[in-house]
Design an enzyme around this catalytic site. Structure first.
Site, PDB file in Angstrom:
ATOM      1  CG  ASP A 175     -23.589  71.963  47.760  1.00 36.98           C
ATOM      2  OD1 ASP A 175     -23.123  72.032  48.907  1.00 36.98           O
ATOM      3  OD2 ASP A 175     -23.217  71.131  46.916  1.00 36.98           O
ATOM      4  CG  ASP A 180     -18.712  69.534  52.561  1.00 37.22           C
ATOM      5  OD1 ASP A 180     -18.418  68.606  53.324  1.00 37.22           O
ATOM      6  OD2 ASP A 180     -18.207  69.676  51.450  1.00 37.22           O
ATOM      7  CB  THR A 205     -12.930  60.188  52.934  1.00 41.69           C
ATOM      8  OG1 THR A 205     -12.661  61.584  52.725  1.00 41.69           O
ATOM      9  CG2 THR A 205     -12.133  59.358  51.937  1.00 41.69           C
ATOM     10  CD1 TRP A 246     -16.398  71.630  54.228  1.00 43.57           C
ATOM     11  CD2 TRP A 246     -16.642  73.854  54.354  1.00 43.57           C
ATOM     12  NE1 TRP A 246     -16.316  72.146  52.944  1.00 43.57           N
ATOM     13  CE2 TRP A 246     -16.463  73.505  52.991  1.00 43.57           C
ATOM     14  CE3 TRP A 246     -16.819  75.204  54.685  1.00 43.57           C
ATOM     15  CZ2 TRP A 246     -16.452  74.448  51.963  1.00 43.57           C
ATOM     16  CZ3 TRP A 246     -16.806  76.145  53.661  1.00 43.57           C
ATOM     17  CH2 TRP A 246     -16.627  75.764  52.327  1.00 43.57           C
TER      18      TRP A 246
HETATM   19  N1  GLY Z   1     -18.661  71.349  49.440  1.00 48.94           N
HETATM   20  C1  GLY Z   1     -17.687  70.878  48.575  1.00 48.94           C
HETATM   21  C2  GLY Z   1     -16.284  71.116  48.962  1.00 48.94           C
HETATM   22  O1  GLY Z   1     -15.942  71.625  50.007  1.00 48.94           O
HETATM   23  O2  GLY Z   1     -15.470  70.741  48.170  1.00 48.94           O
END
Ligand code: GLY
Length: 364
Positions: free
Chosen positions: A89, A149, A209, A225
């Site tokens: 992240d 993501d 998931t 995303w």
């Molecule tokens: N990257 C974490 C989310 O979308 O919850």
């Protein structure tokens, strides 16, 4: 267009300045609670700084700029102290803080901190499997996986190559994108949230998931995303096949929307009382508007207007909340309730900025 929402959002941001000028926002049921700088440990801090930079660009208000700068400095310290940076992240965190600041003001400390983040991010790349590991330590076999993501973390690497002239960041971003495109996007253009690889051989194993309803369902924010992530990959890579991926994922997103246009938290639901995820709608709008810069698509633009109108008319927060968009969903399987999510608010404001200024210089 959407002047009402722009003013509404700016008022909320200004209202938060007193409490959050030296702090970050943590999600709570109807707004945000204080998260001290010493607790700068989540994946979400960059969304508040990103909102402040957007608000500064919309208003020219120096107070917003100074606040964003002060908070970016805490993220600079975080990367050098290596505090809570064991994650992919880093892209979310540093693109919407230090990269944004560098692009807007040319601040070199911000640039260097963001390059340090890119340097750490590429260390998460596994040759075996050709992907950037999302979570956990790199020797953790249970975390030998990527997540959809991460498409949003790649622009930090594309940017790092642009500013340094060193192609190593770019090469890894490209390899990760190709792997992700190959395994998280199913044949029907629904998407997996996460995908595992064999740590010994790098072979693809299975989609699983984490925040969606089931392994074979389609988590709504993951799909969003996918929309924005493929648009950004096209921005940097210009590979023709990405257009097909973007179109497929986008059409699939719209095919699974309920009648009133705002997605349920998982796209397996198309009616009933399940919670929505307004943040997924805002992310999808930003992705479609980004792709429209390269391939004009009036139908998608109309869809964006419709989604934004639905958010503006029905999902702005009520009086008393310090958030902007209500009914976002972080993780239903993790026990979250409908709430304001700081990333939902960020992407809503980014979408407003894109409507306000189609030539806006993006932070991604
Ligand atoms: N990257 C974490 C989310 O979308 O919850």
């Amino acid at each position: 267009m959407f002047d009402n929402s722009i003013q509404f959002s700016l008022n909320k941001i200004r209202g938060n300045l007193a409490d959050f000028s030296d702090a970050f926002l943590s999600d709570e049921s109807h707004g945000y609670i204080y998260s001290r700088n010493t607790e700068c440990i989540s994946w979400t801090e960059g969304f508040w700084t990103g909102m402040l930079w957007l608000a500064y660009e919309l208003t020219g208000d120096e107070n917003l700029k100074n606040t964003a700068h002060g908070l970016d400095e805490t993220l600079c310290r975080r990367i050098y102290e290596k505090r809570a940076v064991d994650t992919h992240d880093l892209g979310f965190l540093y693109t919407l803080s230090c990269v944004a600041e560098y692009k807007i003001t040319g601040n070199r400390d911000a640039k260097n901190a963001a390059l340090e983040a890119a340097e750490l991010l590429i260390k998460r790349f596994h040759e075996k499997g050709q992907f950037i590991q999302a979570w956990g330590s790199l020797d953790d076999k249970d975390n030998y996986r990527l997540i959809i993501d991460c498409l949003m973390n790649l622009p930090l690497l594309f940017w790092a190559s642009e500013v340094t002239g060193d192609s190593k960041y770019d090469d890894i971003a490209k390899k990760h994108f190709h792997t992700a495109a190959d395994c998280v996007i199913r044949d029907d253009f629904t998407t997996y949230h996460t995908f595992y690889f064999d740590p010994e051989t790098g072979d693809k194993l299975k989609g699983v998931t984490c925040q969606g309803f089931s392994n074979d369902s389609c988590w709504a924010r993951g799909q969003a995303w996918g929309i924005y992530g493929t648009a950004l990959a096209y921005r940097y890579l210009r590979e023709e096949y990405i257009i097909g991926l973007f179109n497929g994922i986008t059409e699939c997103f719209f095919a699974h929307l309920p009648e009133d246009g705002i997605p349920y938290w998982d796209m397996v639901f198309t009616e009933g009382d399940e919670p929505r995820d307004t943040s997924a709608a805002a992310i999808a709008v930003c992705g479609m508007l980004e792709m429209n810069r390269y391939i004009k698509n009036d139908k998608n633009r109309d869809r964006c207007v419709k989604l934004m109108k639905a958010l503006e008319e029905r999902y702005l927060t009520d009086e008393g909340s310090n958030g902007i968009l209500k009914e976002a969903m972080y993780s239903k399987p993790g026990g979250s309730k409908p709430e304001c999510n700081v990333w939902g608010d960020y992407f809503f404001l980014e979408a407003l900025m894109r409507f306000n200024d189609p030539d806006w210089k993006i932070y991604w």
